[in-house]
Design a protein around this motif. Structure first.
Motif, PDB file in Angstrom:
ATOM      1  N   MET A   1      -9.472   2.183   0.235  1.00 25.82           N
ATOM      2  CA  MET A   1     -10.505   2.305   1.262  1.00 25.82           C
ATOM      3  C   MET A   1     -11.649   1.309   0.979  1.00 25.82           C
ATOM      4  O   MET A   1     -12.193   0.706   1.885  1.00 25.82           O
ATOM      5  CB  MET A   1     -11.047   3.724   1.240  1.00 25.82           C
ATOM      6  CG  MET A   1     -11.283   4.316   2.578  1.00 25.82           C
ATOM      7  SD  MET A   1     -11.595   6.081   2.400  1.00 25.82           S
ATOM      8  CE  MET A   1     -11.666   6.540   4.106  1.00 25.82           C
TER       9      MET A   1
ATOM     10  N   ILE B   1      -4.326  -5.936  -2.862  1.00 26.23           N
ATOM     11  CA  ILE B   1      -5.185  -4.770  -3.126  1.00 26.23           C
ATOM     12  C   ILE B   1      -5.202  -4.458  -4.626  1.00 26.23           C
ATOM     13  O   ILE B   1      -6.250  -4.179  -5.202  1.00 26.23           O
ATOM     14  CB  ILE B   1      -4.691  -3.515  -2.357  1.00 26.23           C
ATOM     15  CG1 ILE B   1      -4.499  -3.839  -0.877  1.00 26.23           C
ATOM     16  CG2 ILE B   1      -5.651  -2.352  -2.522  1.00 26.23           C
ATOM     17  CD1 ILE B   1      -3.816  -2.737  -0.089  1.00 26.23           C
ATOM     18  N   GLU B   2      -4.032  -4.528  -5.242  1.00 29.64           N
ATOM     19  CA  GLU B   2      -3.890  -4.187  -6.660  1.00 29.64           C
ATOM     20  C   GLU B   2      -4.782  -5.080  -7.536  1.00 29.64           C
ATOM     21  O   GLU B   2      -5.464  -4.601  -8.433  1.00 29.64           O
ATOM     22  CB  GLU B   2      -2.420  -4.359  -7.052  1.00 29.64           C
ATOM     23  CG  GLU B   2      -2.011  -3.653  -8.308  1.00 29.64           C
ATOM     24  CD  GLU B   2      -1.900  -2.141  -8.174  1.00 29.64           C
ATOM     25  OE1 GLU B   2      -1.785  -1.636  -7.045  1.00 29.64           O
ATOM     26  OE2 GLU B   2      -1.974  -1.473  -9.215  1.00 29.64           O
TER      27      GLU B   2
ATOM     28  N   LYS C   1       1.455   4.673  -6.584  1.00 31.24           N
ATOM     29  CA  LYS C   1       1.443   4.166  -7.953  1.00 31.24           C
ATOM     30  C   LYS C   1       0.999   2.702  -7.947  1.00 31.24           C
ATOM     31  O   LYS C   1       0.380   2.221  -8.886  1.00 31.24           O
ATOM     32  CB  LYS C   1       2.847   4.274  -8.571  1.00 31.24           C
ATOM     33  CG  LYS C   1       3.237   5.705  -8.883  1.00 31.24           C
ATOM     34  CD  LYS C   1       2.633   6.170 -10.203  1.00 31.24           C
ATOM     35  CE  LYS C   1       2.968   7.619 -10.486  1.00 31.24           C
ATOM     36  NZ  LYS C   1       1.834   8.372 -11.010  1.00 31.24           N
TER      37      LYS C   1
ATOM     38  N   TYR D   1      -0.580  -0.285  -5.209  1.00 27.03           N
ATOM     39  CA  TYR D   1      -1.062  -0.602  -3.862  1.00 27.03           C
ATOM     40  C   TYR D   1      -0.367  -1.850  -3.325  1.00 27.03           C
ATOM     41  O   TYR D   1      -0.359  -2.892  -3.972  1.00 27.03           O
ATOM     42  CB  TYR D   1      -2.552  -0.921  -3.900  1.00 27.03           C
ATOM     43  CG  TYR D   1      -3.472   0.267  -3.961  1.00 27.03           C
ATOM     44  CD1 TYR D   1      -3.398   1.281  -3.017  1.00 27.03           C
ATOM     45  CD2 TYR D   1      -4.450   0.351  -4.947  1.00 27.03           C
ATOM     46  CE1 TYR D   1      -4.274   2.354  -3.067  1.00 27.03           C
ATOM     47  CE2 TYR D   1      -5.328   1.423  -4.998  1.00 27.03           C
ATOM     48  CZ  TYR D   1      -5.238   2.420  -4.056  1.00 27.03           C
ATOM     49  OH  TYR D   1      -6.108   3.466  -4.089  1.00 27.03           O
TER      50      TYR D   1
ATOM     51  N   TYR E   1      -2.746  -1.425   3.138  1.00 25.59           N
ATOM     52  CA  TYR E   1      -3.761  -0.457   3.526  1.00 25.59           C
ATOM     53  C   TYR E   1      -3.151   0.723   4.282  1.00 25.59           C
ATOM     54  O   TYR E   1      -3.825   1.712   4.534  1.00 25.59           O
ATOM     55  CB  TYR E   1      -4.827  -1.128   4.396  1.00 25.59           C
ATOM     56  CG  TYR E   1      -5.667  -2.129   3.650  1.00 25.59           C
ATOM     57  CD1 TYR E   1      -6.216  -1.805   2.417  1.00 25.59           C
ATOM     58  CD2 TYR E   1      -5.918  -3.391   4.174  1.00 25.59           C
ATOM     59  CE1 TYR E   1      -6.989  -2.712   1.723  1.00 25.59           C
ATOM     60  CE2 TYR E   1      -6.693  -4.302   3.489  1.00 25.59           C
ATOM     61  CZ  TYR E   1      -7.227  -3.965   2.270  1.00 25.59           C
ATOM     62  OH  TYR E   1      -7.997  -4.865   1.587  1.00 25.59           O
TER      63      TYR E   1
ATOM     64  N   ASN F   1      -2.701   7.628   0.568  1.00 23.11           N
ATOM     65  CA  ASN F   1      -3.220   7.899  -0.777  1.00 23.11           C
ATOM     66  C   ASN F   1      -3.259   9.400  -1.007  1.00 23.11           C
ATOM     67  O   ASN F   1      -3.602  10.166  -0.102  1.00 23.11           O
ATOM     68  CB  ASN F   1      -4.659   7.380  -0.909  1.00 23.11           C
ATOM     69  CG  ASN F   1      -4.723   5.876  -1.049  1.00 23.11           C
ATOM     70  OD1 ASN F   1      -5.666   5.336  -1.593  1.00 23.11           O
ATOM     71  ND2 ASN F   1      -3.728   5.166  -0.536  1.00 23.11           N
TER      72      ASN F   1
ATOM     73  N   ILE G   1      -5.390  10.336   2.185  1.00 21.44           N
ATOM     74  CA  ILE G   1      -6.072   9.303   2.984  1.00 21.44           C
ATOM     75  C   ILE G   1      -5.001   8.499   3.703  1.00 21.44           C
ATOM     76  O   ILE G   1      -4.104   7.938   3.075  1.00 21.44           O
ATOM     77  CB  ILE G   1      -6.936   8.378   2.119  1.00 21.44           C
ATOM     78  CG1 ILE G   1      -7.952   9.193   1.311  1.00 21.44           C
ATOM     79  CG2 ILE G   1      -7.664   7.347   2.985  1.00 21.44           C
ATOM     80  CD1 ILE G   1      -8.828   8.351   0.396  1.00 21.44           C
TER      81      ILE G   1
ATOM     82  N   LYS H   1      -3.961   5.388   6.202  1.00 15.12           N
ATOM     83  CA  LYS H   1      -4.322   4.047   6.690  1.00 15.12           C
ATOM     84  C   LYS H   1      -5.709   3.610   6.212  1.00 15.12           C
ATOM     85  O   LYS H   1      -6.431   2.895   6.910  1.00 15.12           O
ATOM     86  CB  LYS H   1      -4.235   3.981   8.215  1.00 15.12           C
ATOM     87  CG  LYS H   1      -2.801   4.134   8.722  1.00 15.12           C
ATOM     88  CD  LYS H   1      -2.691   3.835  10.194  1.00 15.12           C
ATOM     89  CE  LYS H   1      -1.273   3.939  10.688  1.00 15.12           C
ATOM     90  NZ  LYS H   1      -0.390   2.856  10.248  1.00 15.12           N
ATOM     91  N   SER H   2      -6.098   4.055   5.050  1.00 15.08           N
ATOM     92  CA  SER H   2      -7.387   3.703   4.444  1.00 15.08           C
ATOM     93  C   SER H   2      -8.572   4.040   5.334  1.00 15.08           C
ATOM     94  O   SER H   2      -9.640   3.457   5.210  1.00 15.08           O
ATOM     95  CB  SER H   2      -7.439   2.213   4.094  1.00 15.08           C
ATOM     96  OG  SER H   2      -6.376   1.895   3.244  1.00 15.08           O
TER      97      SER H   2
ATOM     98  N   LYS I   1      -9.313  10.681   6.245  1.00 12.51           N
ATOM     99  CA  LYS I   1      -9.219  11.522   5.050  1.00 12.51           C
ATOM    100  C   LYS I   1      -8.984  12.981   5.435  1.00 12.51           C
ATOM    101  O   LYS I   1      -9.601  13.470   6.385  1.00 12.51           O
ATOM    102  CB  LYS I   1     -10.577  11.508   4.330  1.00 12.51           C
ATOM    103  CG  LYS I   1     -10.721  10.494   3.235  1.00 12.51           C
ATOM    104  CD  LYS I   1     -11.948  10.836   2.402  1.00 12.51           C
ATOM    105  CE  LYS I   1     -13.123   9.969   2.711  1.00 12.51           C
ATOM    106  NZ  LYS I   1     -14.330  10.329   2.006  1.00 12.51           N
TER     107      LYS I   1
END
Lengths: 164, 269
Positions: free
Chosen positions: A34, A56-57, B190, B192, B195, B199, B228, B230-231, B234
Motif C-alpha cells: 500500500m 515492490i520487493e 511471501k 511482492y 499491487y 495481503n 488488503i 489491490k493495495s 482493507k
C-alpha cells in the motif's frame, strides 16, 4: 541525396542518444504494498513522467519521461516525501555522446546542469549511471559519507552527481 | 493468556514483512498527502445477557506529508436506546519526527482530538469514540523493522460538558490516561510481485486505561486479522477482550468488523 539522408540519420541518432534515458529511484522507510503504491501513484502523477516500472520487493522504480520534456529530479524526490517516505537512491541513466565536461566537473545536458563529484573526466561517452548527491536523494548514512568540501559551490539550479 | 502467547508466537515466527496499519490504534506514519480514505466499522459489545452495536463512519485526509485529519461519526443502538447518532469527532495528527532507513523507519507523531457525544455515560471507562464528549491529546511512537512493526501510544483524555457532569454525578473521575502497545506482521504474500496481490496481516494490540488518582484501570488484548485487496481496500476483523479491569465498562469483550477504502491522489493541492 544519400549524404543528406545519412547526415539526417546521424543527427537524429545523436539527438536521441545524448539524453537522459531513465531514472532509477529507490525509496526507503516502507515495507508494505500500500505504501509502495502511494509512491507509485505520486510519481506517476508528475507531469513530465511517462511510465513507471516498479519492483515492490526491492522498493525500486524505473521512471521514464515524456519526450520533449525536461525532467526535474527534485520534483521526483518531493513526490516520494509527500507520499510519506524518503529517497534512498536516485540514479540517472544517460547515454552520452562526447559530452564535454569543464575542469570543475560541470556540464549541461538537455537543459539540465550537472556537476560531477571527484576528479572529472574531460568528456563523457556512452552509457553512464549518475547518482544524485544530496540530503533529499540519499539515505542519511550514505549522505554522511560525502565529504563536506564536495557539497559546497554547487549552484541551486545544478544537480551534484557521482558517476557509478 | 494462552491465546496471547499463541498470537505473539505467530507474530515472531513468520518470515515476512511488517505492517503498521493497526486496527485499533493509529501509527505515527500518516496517509500520503492528497489522499482520502473512508472507514466504516461495526462494533458488537457482548454485555452478557444482551449486546449492543455501534457503527462508525470516518473520513481521513492526508492534508500534507506531515498532517492528517479525520472526521468521524458514531451511531448505533446501545444499552437499549433507539438507533441514532451518538457522537461526532475531529482528529488531527502531526508527524514531527521521521528517520527512514532501507525497509525500516522510526517515527513520532503528536495527535489531538475533540469529541461531542449525545449519549448519557453509564460507566467509569472514558471513551471519546462514542460515549463521551471531551478532548484527548497524545504521542505515538512507531518502529518499523523489516519483520516487525511496533507502535506505542500514550495520551491524556479529559471529558467535558454534560459528559463530565454525568460522570461526576456518578462519583466518577472525568479524565483518563490511555496507552497502547501494538504489533503488526505481514503473513502473505511471501513475495511482492504486484499491487493486485491480496495481503494478509495479523496484529496484536494491548490497549489500556488508567484513571489518575484512583486505582481504576483496565488492560485489553485485541488480536486481529486484516486483508488488503489491490493495495487499496482493507478489511479488518478483531476481537477485543479484557485481561484486567477494576472499573465498570460497557463490555468486557467486543468484536469489530471494518472496511477502509483508500483513494490516492484524490485531490489536487
Amino acid at each position: 541525396m544519400k549524404k543528406i539522408f545519412l547526415l539526417l540519420i546521424c543527427c537524429w541518432t545523436i539527438s536521441v542518444n545524448a539524453q537522459v534515458q531513465k531514472v532509477n529511484l529507490q525509496a526507503s522507510g516502507l515495507t508494505c504494498a500500500m505504501c509502495s503504491k502511494a509512491i507509485y501513484k505520486a510519481v506517476s502523477a508528475i507531469s513530465f513522467v511517462d511510465t513507471v516500472l516498479v519492483n515492490i520487493e526491492a522498493s525500486t522504480y524505473d521512471i521514464r519521461f515524456d519526450k520533449e520534456t525536461t525532467p526535474k529530479f527534485d520534483q521526483i524526490a518531493k513526490a516520494v516525501v509527500d507520499a510519506g517516505f524518503s529517497v534512498a537512491n536516485l540514479t540517472v541513466m544517460v547515454n552520452f555522446d562526447k559530452q564535454a565536461v569543464d575542469k570543475n566537473g560541470s556540464f549541461t545536458l538537455d537543459g539540465i546542469n550537472y556537476k560531477l563529484m571527484g576528479t572529472p573526466p574531460t568528456t563523457l561517452q556512452g552509457s553512464k549511471k549518475m547518482q544524485l548527491i544530496g540530503k533529499q536523494y540519499m539515505l542519511p548514512k550514505d549522505f554522511k559519507k560525502i565529504p563536506v568540501a564536495q557539497l559546497g559551490n554547487v549552484a541551486s539550479n545544478t544537480y551534484l552527481v557521482s558517476l557509478k | 493468556m494462552k491465546k496471547i502467547i499463541f498470537f505473539l508466537l505467530l507474530l515472531a515466527g513468520s518470515f515476512a514483512k511488517a505492517q503498521e496499519l493497526f486496527v485499533y490504534t493509529e501509527p505515527a506514519s500518516n496517509m500520503p498527502a492528497k489522499s482520502v480514505a473512508i472507514k466504516q466499522s461495526a462494533k458488537l459489545f457482548d454485555q452478557g445477557t444482551t449486546s449492543s452495536t455501534r457503527h462508525a463512519t470516518e473520513i481521513m485526509l492526508g492534508a500534507s506529508k506531515n498532517l492528517m485529519i479525520h472526521g468521524a461519526a458514531t451511531y448505533g443502538a446501545l444499552n437499549n436506546t433507539p438507533f441514532g447518532l451518538e457522537s461526532i469527532r475531529a482528529y488531527g495528527k502531526y508527524r514531527f519526527f521521521s528517520a527512514d532507513g532501507m525497509y525500516s523507519h522510526f517515527r513520532m507523531a503528536a495527535f489531538a482530538e475533540i469529541a461531542h457525544s449525545n449519549t448519557k455515560p453509564m460507566y467509569q471507562e472514558i471513551n471519546l469514540q462514542g460515549d463521551h464528549a471531551g478532548m484527548q491529546a497524545g504521542i505515538v511512537f512507531t518502529q518499523l523493522l523489516h519483520k516487525l512493526a511496533v507502535s506505542s501510544t500514550v495520551s491524556y483524555a479529559a471529558i467535558n460538558g454534560n459528559s463530565k457532569a454525568h460522570q461526576l454525578a456518578m462519583g466518577n473521575r472525568a479524565e483518563a490516561l490511555n496507552y497502547s502497545l501494538s504489533f503488526g506482521h505481514l503473513i502473505l504474500p511471501k513475495k511482492y510481485t504486484s499491487y493486485d496481490q491480496t495481503n494478509f496481516n495479523i496484529y496484536a494490540e494491548f490497549l489500556g486505561q488508567a484513571i489518575p488518582g484512583t486505582r481504576k484501570s483496565y488492560l485489553d488484548f485485541a488480536p486481529s486479522i486484516q486483508l488488503i485487496f489491490k493495495s487499496k481496500l482493507k478489511f479488518n476483523l478483531a476481537y477485543r477482550f479484557n485481561l484486567q479491569s477494576s472499573m465498570t465498562r460497557m463490555a468486557q469483550t467486543s468484536w469489530m468488523l471494518g472496511g477502509e477504502w483508500l483513494f490516492l491522489n484524490a485531490f489536487k493541492k
